[in-house]
Design a protein around this motif. Structure first.
Motif, PDB file in Angstrom:
ATOM      1  N   ARG A 196       0.749  -1.396   0.135  1.00 63.03           N
ATOM      2  CA  ARG A 196       0.172   0.247   0.146  1.00 63.03           C
ATOM      3  C   ARG A 196       1.049   1.327   0.400  1.00 63.03           C
ATOM      4  O   ARG A 196       0.632   2.561  -1.209  1.00 63.03           O
ATOM      5  N   ALA A 197       1.815   1.259   0.688  1.00 64.31           N
ATOM      6  CA  ALA A 197       2.807   2.390   0.703  1.00 64.31           C
ATOM      7  C   ALA A 197       3.858   2.369  -0.047  1.00 64.31           C
ATOM      8  O   ALA A 197       3.955   3.811  -0.242  1.00 64.31           O
ATOM      9  N   ASN A 198       4.291   1.738  -0.462  1.00 65.96           N
ATOM     10  CA  ASN A 198       5.746   1.616  -1.477  1.00 65.96           C
ATOM     11  C   ASN A 198       4.972   1.313  -3.196  1.00 65.96           C
ATOM     12  O   ASN A 198       5.881   2.089  -3.878  1.00 65.96           O
ATOM     13  N   ILE A 199       3.750   0.408  -3.349  1.00 65.45           N
ATOM     14  CA  ILE A 199       3.862   0.248  -4.456  1.00 65.45           C
ATOM     15  C   ILE A 199       2.420   1.225  -5.294  1.00 65.45           C
ATOM     16  O   ILE A 199       2.426   1.441  -6.181  1.00 65.45           O
ATOM     17  N   TYR A 200       1.569   0.769  -4.637  1.00 65.66           N
ATOM     18  CA  TYR A 200       0.215   1.540  -4.482  1.00 65.66           C
ATOM     19  C   TYR A 200      -0.067   2.477  -4.820  1.00 65.66           C
ATOM     20  O   TYR A 200      -0.405   3.301  -6.449  1.00 65.66           O
ATOM     21  N   GLU A 201       0.064   3.620  -3.722  1.00 64.70           N
ATOM     22  CA  GLU A 201      -0.024   4.471  -3.194  1.00 64.70           C
ATOM     23  C   GLU A 201       0.951   5.716  -4.389  1.00 64.70           C
ATOM     24  O   GLU A 201       0.160   6.265  -5.451  1.00 64.70           O
ATOM     25  N   PRO A 202       2.171   5.707  -4.920  1.00 63.46           N
ATOM     26  CA  PRO A 202       3.048   5.464  -5.822  1.00 63.46           C
ATOM     27  C   PRO A 202       1.383   6.058  -7.398  1.00 63.46           C
ATOM     28  O   PRO A 202       1.841   7.223  -8.026  1.00 63.46           O
ATOM     29  N   PHE A 203       1.253   4.776  -7.648  1.00 67.40           N
ATOM     30  CA  PHE A 203       0.758   4.531  -8.973  1.00 67.40           C
ATOM     31  C   PHE A 203      -0.874   5.453  -8.987  1.00 67.40           C
ATOM     32  O   PHE A 203      -1.192   5.602 -10.077  1.00 67.40           O
ATOM     33  N   GLU A 204      -1.128   5.147  -7.827  1.00 73.25           N
ATOM     34  CA  GLU A 204      -2.586   5.973  -7.279  1.00 73.25           C
ATOM     35  C   GLU A 204      -2.419   7.400  -8.084  1.00 73.25           C
ATOM     36  O   GLU A 204      -3.089   8.656  -8.312  1.00 73.25           O
ATOM     37  N   LYS A 205      -1.078   8.206  -7.435  1.00 74.41           N
ATOM     38  CA  LYS A 205      -0.551   9.438  -6.991  1.00 74.41           C
ATOM     39  C   LYS A 205      -0.749   9.492  -9.055  1.00 74.41           C
ATOM     40  O   LYS A 205      -1.651  10.956  -8.957  1.00 74.41           O
ATOM     41  N   GLU A 206      -0.026   9.011  -9.144  1.00 75.60           N
ATOM     42  CA  GLU A 206       0.413   9.317 -10.901  1.00 75.60           C
ATOM     43  C   GLU A 206      -0.665   9.540 -11.310  1.00 75.60           C
ATOM     44  O   GLU A 206      -0.737   9.765 -12.793  1.00 75.60           O
ATOM     45  N   HIS A 207      -1.066   8.087 -11.533  1.00 78.14           N
ATOM     46  CA  HIS A 207      -2.364   8.198 -12.526  1.00 78.14           C
ATOM     47  C   HIS A 207      -3.522   8.344 -11.763  1.00 78.14           C
ATOM     48  O   HIS A 207      -4.743   8.148 -12.773  1.00 78.14           O
ATOM     49  N   ASN A 208      -4.099   9.143 -10.790  1.00 76.29           N
ATOM     50  CA  ASN A 208      -5.747   9.538 -10.132  1.00 76.29           C
ATOM     51  C   ASN A 208      -6.521   8.464  -9.558  1.00 76.29           C
ATOM     52  O   ASN A 208      -7.276   8.902 -10.887  1.00 76.29           O
ATOM     53  N   VAL A 209      -5.988   8.276  -9.913  1.00 75.78           N
ATOM     54  CA  VAL A 209      -6.792   6.079  -9.470  1.00 75.78           C
ATOM     55  C   VAL A 209      -7.042   5.651  -8.652  1.00 75.78           C
ATOM     56  O   VAL A 209      -5.554   5.622  -7.251  1.00 75.78           O
ATOM     57  N   LYS A 210      -7.748   5.486  -7.757  1.00 75.06           N
ATOM     58  CA  LYS A 210      -7.999   4.322  -6.459  1.00 75.06           C
ATOM     59  C   LYS A 210      -7.790   3.053  -6.650  1.00 75.06           C
ATOM     60  O   LYS A 210      -8.658   2.437  -7.349  1.00 75.06           O
ATOM     61  N   ILE A 211      -7.299   2.092  -5.949  1.00 73.51           N
ATOM     62  CA  ILE A 211      -6.593   0.932  -5.980  1.00 73.51           C
ATOM     63  C   ILE A 211      -7.675   0.004  -4.597  1.00 73.51           C
ATOM     64  O   ILE A 211      -6.937   0.661  -3.713  1.00 73.51           O
ATOM     65  N   VAL A 212      -8.649  -0.794  -5.238  1.00 71.84           N
ATOM     66  CA  VAL A 212      -9.424  -1.366  -4.163  1.00 71.84           C
ATOM     67  C   VAL A 212      -8.595  -2.633  -4.601  1.00 71.84           C
ATOM     68  O   VAL A 212      -8.661  -3.932  -5.653  1.00 71.84           O
ATOM     69  N   LEU A 213      -8.023  -3.472  -3.642  1.00 71.94           N
ATOM     70  CA  LEU A 213      -8.223  -4.827  -2.873  1.00 71.94           C
ATOM     71  C   LEU A 213      -9.024  -5.927  -2.797  1.00 71.94           C
ATOM     72  O   LEU A 213      -9.995  -5.786  -2.012  1.00 71.94           O
TER      73      LEU A 213
END
Length: 349
Positions: free
Chosen positions: A48-65
């Motif tokens: 969540r902290a190191n992989i998902y959140e940077p991708f969310e920020k760059e692509h303006n998307v919310k990752i749901v698991l």
């Protein structure tokens, strides 16, 4: 006057409806897109902290698991009762998804990082389908304080000194077919021979305390001294060593096995372009390096360089990767029912 009031009332209601619709559209327009990722759920805080959140920020998307084991999560996709876009699966289960046409073929031009990973990881379940983002090694762990001599080969697990002292994976687990293949290999033949493999399995069963379906069962038995050795994936060895400091992990002389965890785009996804960007991101040097240095996943990106200390317990380096045996997962899945039935008839007491 009544007509005027009536007209005013109708106009007011109409304006309120239009305002509400406008508000909904505005909310909808500002709402972030969602990328639903089906995964195991281990090391969730790290991801969540190191992989998902940077991708969310760059692509303006919310990752749901959507988390769970391989079989349960694949079944959700089979049944069509999930909106999953990306699914992480071991190669054994990913092959089932490919065979059943559940996954989208990838556009390699949108995944340039494919060219930066080991060849064996590029298309483990078929050309055009999801790559392996990590490779784990299936080898042998043993307690050096409790065995008469070091274990160096698969064949050592058949030693009479290990009677009632080992565990093996269930045939229904990801690594079960790999151990069956190892049973064939110790006879000295290169090509898998089912009859010889099952004959050897009958010989090893007196040494087996219990089969394990989940790695946590192996760890518990090993920690409590119920077993002194058994086949296991190297990524779990750190947990064993915490409980038993003198535990050892070895690549057997006949070769360990590559367990490839894949990432695929679900065919019914409505976020296919973004999903392919996510696949490319998972293969990037940045993500692969972070995961490796935190001992979460072994890297497949060849640009990742680890120190000797960082590489401990990792399946790392071209020499090791090339030495690992790989199974044809399409063949394994085709034979799976036959092997399970035979295992239950001939080996289960």
């Amino acid at each position: 006057m009544k007509k005027v009031m009536k007209s005013f009332l109708v106009l007011s209601i109409l304006m309120l409806v239009l305002a509400a619709c406008s508000s909904k559209e505005e909310t909808k327009g500002n709402k972030k897109a969602e990328l639903i990722v089906s995964t195991w759920g281990f090391s969730e805080d790290f991801f969540r902290a190191n992989i998902y959140e940077p991708f969310e920020k760059e692509h303006n998307v919310k990752i749901v698991l959507d988390t769970g084991n391989n079989a349960d999560r694949l079944n959700k996709v089979r049944q069509g009762n999930t909106d999953v876009d990306i699914i992480f699966l071991s190669d054994y289960y990913a092959q089932q998804g490919v065979t059943e046409d559940l996954f989208e073929k990838l556009d390699s031009s949108k995944i340039p990082n494919l060219e930066k990973i080991y060849d064996v990881a590029k298309a483990p379940v078929g050309e055009g389908y999801g790559p392996a983002y990590t490779i784990a090694q299936f080898g042998i762990a043993y307690n050096a304080d409790e065995v008469k001599q070091p274990i160096t080969s698969w064949e050592n697990l058949w030693d009479k000194d290990l009677k009632n002292k080992i565990t093996i994976p269930s045939i229904t687990s990801t690594t079960g077919p790999m151990f069956l293949d190892a049973a064939s290999k110790i006879t000295g033949i290169k090509e898998f021979d089912e009859d010889k493999a099952f004959n050897e399995m009958k010989k090893v069963m007196p040494n087996v305390v219990k089969e394990y379906g989940q790695t946590s069962e192996f760890v518990n038995m090993f920690s409590q001294g119920e077993i002194v050795a058994g086949p296991i994936m190297g990524m779990y060895f750190a947990s064993l060593q915490e409980a038993v400091p003198n535990a050892k992990f070895v690549t057997p002389s006949e070769g360990g096995y590559a367990v490839m965890n894949t990432v695929n785009v679900v065919k019914d996804s409505d976020q296919k372009d973004l999903a392919q960007e996510f696949v490319n991101y998972m293969l990037s040097k940045e993500v692969q390096e972070k995961s490796a240095k935190e001992k979460v996943d072994s890297p497949v990106n060849t640009e990742v360089v680890l120190t000797e200390e960082e590489a401990v317990n990792m399946t790392y380096g071209e020499e090791l990767i090339k030495s690992l045996n790989t199974l044809d997962m399409k063949y394994v899945n085709e034979q799976s029912k036959t092997w399970i039935d035979r295992w239950n008839r001939e080996l289960v007491q």
